[in-house]
Design an enzyme around this catalytic site. Structure first.
Site, PDB file in Angstrom:
ATOM      1  N   LYS A  86       0.680   4.876  14.637  1.00 39.15           N
ATOM      2  CA  LYS A  86       0.343   3.474  14.357  1.00 39.15           C
ATOM      3  C   LYS A  86       0.946   2.956  13.054  1.00 39.15           C
ATOM      4  CE  LYS A  86      -4.012   2.249  13.229  1.00 39.15           C
ATOM      5  NZ  LYS A  86      -5.398   1.794  13.486  1.00 39.15           N
ATOM      6  N   ARG A 139      30.504  -8.585  12.228  1.00 39.60           N
ATOM      7  CA  ARG A 139      29.966  -7.240  12.449  1.00 39.60           C
ATOM      8  C   ARG A 139      30.149  -6.404  11.182  1.00 39.60           C
ATOM      9  NH1 ARG A 139      33.130  -5.492  17.405  1.00 39.60           N
ATOM     10  NH2 ARG A 139      32.080  -3.532  16.920  1.00 39.60           N
ATOM     11  N   ARG A 143      -5.347   2.510  20.417  1.00 43.16           N
ATOM     12  CA  ARG A 143      -5.309   1.154  20.977  1.00 43.16           C
ATOM     13  C   ARG A 143      -3.955   0.479  20.831  1.00 43.16           C
ATOM     14  NH1 ARG A 143     -10.497  -0.810  17.837  1.00 43.16           N
ATOM     15  NH2 ARG A 143      -9.924   1.022  16.618  1.00 43.16           N
ATOM     16  N   ALA A 198      43.974 -20.216  17.966  1.00 45.91           N
ATOM     17  CA  ALA A 198      43.071 -19.891  19.068  1.00 45.91           C
ATOM     18  C   ALA A 198      43.535 -18.664  19.839  1.00 45.91           C
ATOM     19  CB  ALA A 198      42.998 -21.084  20.015  1.00 45.91           C
ATOM     20  N   ASP A 249      -3.283   1.408   7.676  1.00 45.95           N
ATOM     21  CA  ASP A 249      -3.097   0.319   8.648  1.00 45.95           C
ATOM     22  C   ASP A 249      -3.609  -1.019   8.113  1.00 45.95           C
ATOM     23  OD1 ASP A 249      -5.827   0.639   8.718  1.00 45.95           O
ATOM     24  OD2 ASP A 249      -5.949   1.182  10.843  1.00 45.95           O
ATOM     25  N   ASN A 295      43.118  -3.326  18.398  1.00 47.23           N
ATOM     26  CA  ASN A 295      42.968  -2.211  17.467  1.00 47.23           C
ATOM     27  C   ASN A 295      42.692  -0.894  18.159  1.00 47.23           C
ATOM     28  OD1 ASN A 295      40.474  -3.272  18.250  1.00 47.23           O
ATOM     29  ND2 ASN A 295      39.446  -2.568  16.389  1.00 47.23           N
ATOM     30  N   LEU A 340      -5.441   7.133   3.987  1.00 45.46           N
ATOM     31  CA  LEU A 340      -5.814   7.825   5.223  1.00 45.46           C
ATOM     32  C   LEU A 340      -4.968   7.290   6.376  1.00 45.46           C
ATOM     33  CD1 LEU A 340      -9.727   7.880   4.920  1.00 45.46           C
ATOM     34  CD2 LEU A 340      -8.019   9.377   3.850  1.00 45.46           C
ATOM     35  N   THR A 366     -13.445  10.060   8.629  1.00 39.05           N
ATOM     36  CA  THR A 366     -12.856   9.598   7.367  1.00 39.05           C
ATOM     37  C   THR A 366     -13.278  10.454   6.170  1.00 39.05           C
ATOM     38  OG1 THR A 366     -14.670   7.987   7.294  1.00 39.05           O
ATOM     39  CG2 THR A 366     -12.533   7.187   8.047  1.00 39.05           C
ATOM     40  N   ASN A 425      46.529 -18.651   8.791  1.00 42.56           N
ATOM     41  CA  ASN A 425      45.944 -19.415   9.883  1.00 42.56           C
ATOM     42  C   ASN A 425      45.947 -18.573  11.146  1.00 42.56           C
ATOM     43  OD1 ASN A 425      44.742 -21.915  10.856  1.00 42.56           O
ATOM     44  ND2 ASN A 425      46.536 -21.984  12.185  1.00 42.56           N
TER      45      ASN A 425
HETATM   46  C1  UD1 Z   1     -14.225   2.857   9.093  1.00 49.17           C
HETATM   47  C2  UD1 Z   1     -15.527   2.863   8.312  1.00 49.17           C
HETATM   48  C3  UD1 Z   1     -16.210   1.512   8.481  1.00 49.17           C
HETATM   49  C4  UD1 Z   1     -15.290   0.394   8.048  1.00 49.17           C
HETATM   50  C5  UD1 Z   1     -13.979   0.479   8.798  1.00 49.17           C
HETATM   51  C6  UD1 Z   1     -13.016  -0.524   8.261  1.00 49.17           C
HETATM   52  C7  UD1 Z   1     -16.213   5.173   8.365  1.00 49.17           C
HETATM   53  C8  UD1 Z   1     -17.147   6.162   8.983  1.00 49.17           C
HETATM   54  N1  UD1 Z   1     -16.324   3.915   8.812  1.00 49.17           N
HETATM   55  O1  UD1 Z   1     -14.511   2.632  10.460  1.00 49.17           O
HETATM   56  O2  UD1 Z   1     -17.394   1.469   7.726  1.00 49.17           O
HETATM   57  O3  UD1 Z   1     -15.904  -0.852   8.289  1.00 49.17           O
HETATM   58  O4  UD1 Z   1     -13.412   1.783   8.622  1.00 49.17           O
HETATM   59  O5  UD1 Z   1     -11.855  -0.497   9.027  1.00 49.17           O
HETATM   60  O6  UD1 Z   1     -15.442   5.520   7.527  1.00 49.17           O
HETATM   61  N2  UD1 Z   1      -8.710   8.473   9.738  1.00 49.17           N
HETATM   62  C9  UD1 Z   1      -8.198   9.701   9.396  1.00 49.17           C
HETATM   63  N3  UD1 Z   1      -8.803  10.813   9.877  1.00 49.17           N
HETATM   64  C10 UD1 Z   1      -9.909  10.782  10.658  1.00 49.17           C
HETATM   65  C11 UD1 Z   1     -10.439   9.506  10.988  1.00 49.17           C
HETATM   66  C12 UD1 Z   1      -9.818   8.354  10.521  1.00 49.17           C
HETATM   67  O7  UD1 Z   1      -7.204   9.795   8.700  1.00 49.17           O
HETATM   68  O8  UD1 Z   1     -10.401  11.850  11.029  1.00 49.17           O
HETATM   69  C13 UD1 Z   1      -8.049   7.269   9.238  1.00 49.17           C
HETATM   70  C14 UD1 Z   1      -7.469   6.445  10.363  1.00 49.17           C
HETATM   71  O9  UD1 Z   1      -6.106   6.756  10.554  1.00 49.17           O
HETATM   72  C15 UD1 Z   1      -7.641   5.022   9.854  1.00 49.17           C
HETATM   73  C16 UD1 Z   1      -8.799   5.098   8.898  1.00 49.17           C
HETATM   74  O10 UD1 Z   1      -9.007   6.470   8.617  1.00 49.17           O
HETATM   75  O11 UD1 Z   1      -6.530   4.592   9.135  1.00 49.17           O
HETATM   76  C17 UD1 Z   1     -10.071   4.494   9.482  1.00 49.17           C
HETATM   77  O12 UD1 Z   1     -10.365   5.117  10.695  1.00 49.17           O
HETATM   78  P1  UD1 Z   1     -11.088   4.302  11.851  1.00 49.17           P
HETATM   79  O13 UD1 Z   1     -11.432   5.255  12.934  1.00 49.17           O
HETATM   80  O14 UD1 Z   1     -10.319   3.103  12.201  1.00 49.17           O
HETATM   81  O15 UD1 Z   1     -12.407   3.831  11.080  1.00 49.17           O
HETATM   82  P2  UD1 Z   1     -13.772   3.433  11.670  1.00 49.17           P
HETATM   83  O16 UD1 Z   1     -14.557   4.689  11.919  1.00 49.17           O
HETATM   84  O17 UD1 Z   1     -13.588   2.493  12.758  1.00 49.17           O
HETATM   85 CA    CA Z   2      -9.825   0.923  12.162  1.00 47.50          CA
END
Ligand code: UD1
Ligand code: CA
Length: 467
Positions: A31, A338, A24, A385, A111, A391, A17, A87, A382
């Site tokens: 990211k 280089r 942030r 200096a 990430d 070139n 994902l 997620t 050789n």
């Molecule tokens: C999620 C988990 C949480 C866990 C945490 C660990 C859920 C609801 N919660 O938290 O339990 O402790 O990860 O880091 O899953 N992403 C997508 N599409 C979306 C949303 C997120 O691809 O619509 C991807 C983000 O790019 C990221 C990952 O999913 O890489 C997690 O998303 P993030 O928002 O950081 O997770 P949390 O909700 O904070």
């Molecule tokens: Ca996260």
């Protein structure tokens, strides 16, 4: 798709994902393309996944999709999550791309660059007959992580997100790392049954509660090292991940016979190969596709990128980019190699020597502030200096080649106006401006340089004095 019988998980697919904005990071770049230890975070993740040889790997893209897609290695598919609805919604987007032939699906985030293949493997193996296994970590305090709720008999009941957790639930230290292995096709059906949360997201974590309602088991696998499941959300966490990755690389190299005099100040990419008995002095950076042979002394204060360094070389306080050093080459202090510099065995470069797109033959020496570019230099030359290959022709805007044959002695401050050739055994006097080819075994001097006397005795020691 490998049908090899030695693959213990022939039905495994992986979904990464990576659709989130990564707000942030405060960056215009997605990211997962931010680099840790010389490679994008997503590349670290995909490499850990590849070690399990999944039949299919799918990355879910969203923010910055085009940029991330173009960074994917061959054999990795992608799908687009048009809007970031959580997620659970993100994983559902990968259903068709994963296909019905998968028997289990490993899910993780783009990430998490510190995840190791062994950890993923143990998660996949721990699932057994359960519909899901999930990686957990002991993390105390407000962390943003979902909390694992267990029943009195110890079995996993559900995951509660921190924002929705009661104070008692927040006190739970067993957290969800976001790495799962699911049974397929069970997971796809479960995703279709998720409810929308008030924040407009479908939580992947809710499938755990669904499994338990059906009377199906979910296995928790504690991460051996909680650092490993640390996700990167901001640049401070990126720096921590970088430090951990670099320390792992240093540890591997030291155990393989490389001496790091001050390990924290040796910055070495995971792609770099270093031979045994090489000593790396402080403040040295080794990057990219760099290979260092055995028994070298590198640093202090050297920066080597995408270069090949043979055995027994010394590179002190110098910069080496896309260059090749054969064995027993000495460079520095304060040299700059280089792209396209090729130094044959036994070459010696000293202070403020710059070489670009040039070959220096065996035993050739260039001790003090000189520039050699677009040149072919023979053996045992050789370069005194202040010698410069001129070139670049400002009138034609072209770069021209210089050829210096074997055993030539270029006097201090010789200007070689390219294109020009200096024949074997020739000598140029101090301050010569060489505008025409010099015949072998000839002494030239002056501006422009002219033959001073017809010939010299080949091999005469006159030229080899070193300042
Ligand atoms: C999620 C988990 C949480 C866990 C945490 C660990 C859920 C609801 N919660 O938290 O339990 O402790 O990860 O880091 O899953 N992403 C997508 N599409 C979306 C949303 C997120 O691809 O619509 C991807 C983000 O790019 C990221 C990952 O999913 O890489 C997690 O998303 P993030 O928002 O950081 O997770 P949390 O909700 O904070
Ligand atoms: Ca996260």
């Amino acid at each position: 798709v490998s049908e090899n019988s030695d693959n213990p998980h022939p039905g495994l697919a992986a979904v990464v994902l990576a659709a989130g904005q990564g707000t942030r990071m405060k960056s215009r770049w997605p990211k997962v393309l931010h680099q840790a230890a010389g490679r994008p975070m997503l590349e670290h993740v995909l490499q850990a996944v590849a070690a399990l040889r999944p039949r299919r790997t799918v990355v879910v893209l969203g923010a910055g999709a085009d940029q991330v897609r173009s960074a994917l290695p061959p054999g990795v598919d992608s799908v687009l999550q048009e809007s970031q609805l959580g997620t659970g919604h993100a994983l559902a987007q990968a259903a068709a791309a994963v296909g019905s032939s998968a028997g289990e699906v490993l899910v993780l985030y783009g990430d998490m660059p510190l995840l190791r293949p062994e950890t993923l493997r143990s998660l996949v193996e721990a699932r057994g007959g359960a519909v899901a296994s999930l990686l957990t970590a002991q993390i105390a305090g407000l962390s943003g992580y979902g909390r694992i709720l267990r029943s009195p008999n110890g079995s996993i009941q559900t995951i509660v997100e921190e924002v929705e957790a009661s104070p008692e639930q927040r006190a739970i230290t067993e957290t969800n790392s976001g790495v799962y292995c699911f049974e397929s096709p069970w997971i796809w059906d479960a995703l279709s049954r998720l409810n929308l949360h008030p924040n407009g997201e479908y939580y992947l974590t809710d499938v755990v509660g669904l499994a338990v309602e059906e009377g199906r088991a979910v296995v928790g696998v504690p991460a051996a090292d909680p650092d490993e499941v640390q996700g990167v959300n901001n640049r401070a966490q990126l720096a921590q991940a970088e430090a951990t990755l670099r320390q792992r690389i240093r540890q591997r190299l030291m155990l393989a016979g490389v001496t790091l005099v001050d390990p924290p100040t040796a910055y070495i990419d995971g792609t770099v190969v270093v031979g045994a008995d090489t000593v790396v002095y402080p403040n040295t950076i080794l990057e990219g596709r760099t290979t260092i042979g055995e028994g070298c002394v590198i640093g202090p204060n050297s920066h080597i990128r995408d270069s090949s360094v043979g055995a027994g070389c010394r590179v002190i306080a110098s910069v080496v980019e896309e260059a090749t050093l054969e064995d027993e080459v000495r460079v520095g202090p304060f040299s700059h190699l280089r792209p396209g510099a090729y130094l044959c065995r036994g070459v010696f470069l000293g202070n403020y020597a710059e070489v670009k797109n040039s070959r220096l033959g065996p035993g050739t020496e260039m001790h003090h502030f000189s520039y050699v570019g677009d040149a072919t230099v023979g053996a045992n030359v050789n370069v005194a200096a202040g010698v410069i290959t001129c070139n670049f022709d400002a009138e034609t805007q072209e770069k021209n080649a210089t050829t210096i044959e074997d055993d030539v002695a270029l006097g201090s401050d010789t200007m070689l106006v390219a294109p020009v050739r200096v024949g074997a055994g020739a000598i140029t006097g101090a301050g010569s401006v060489v505008t025409k080819d010099v015949a072998p075994d000839t002494v030239v001097r002056g501006v422009p340089a002219r033959p001073a006397r017809a010939t010299k005795t080949r091999g005469s020691p006159v030229a080899k004095g070193r300042s």
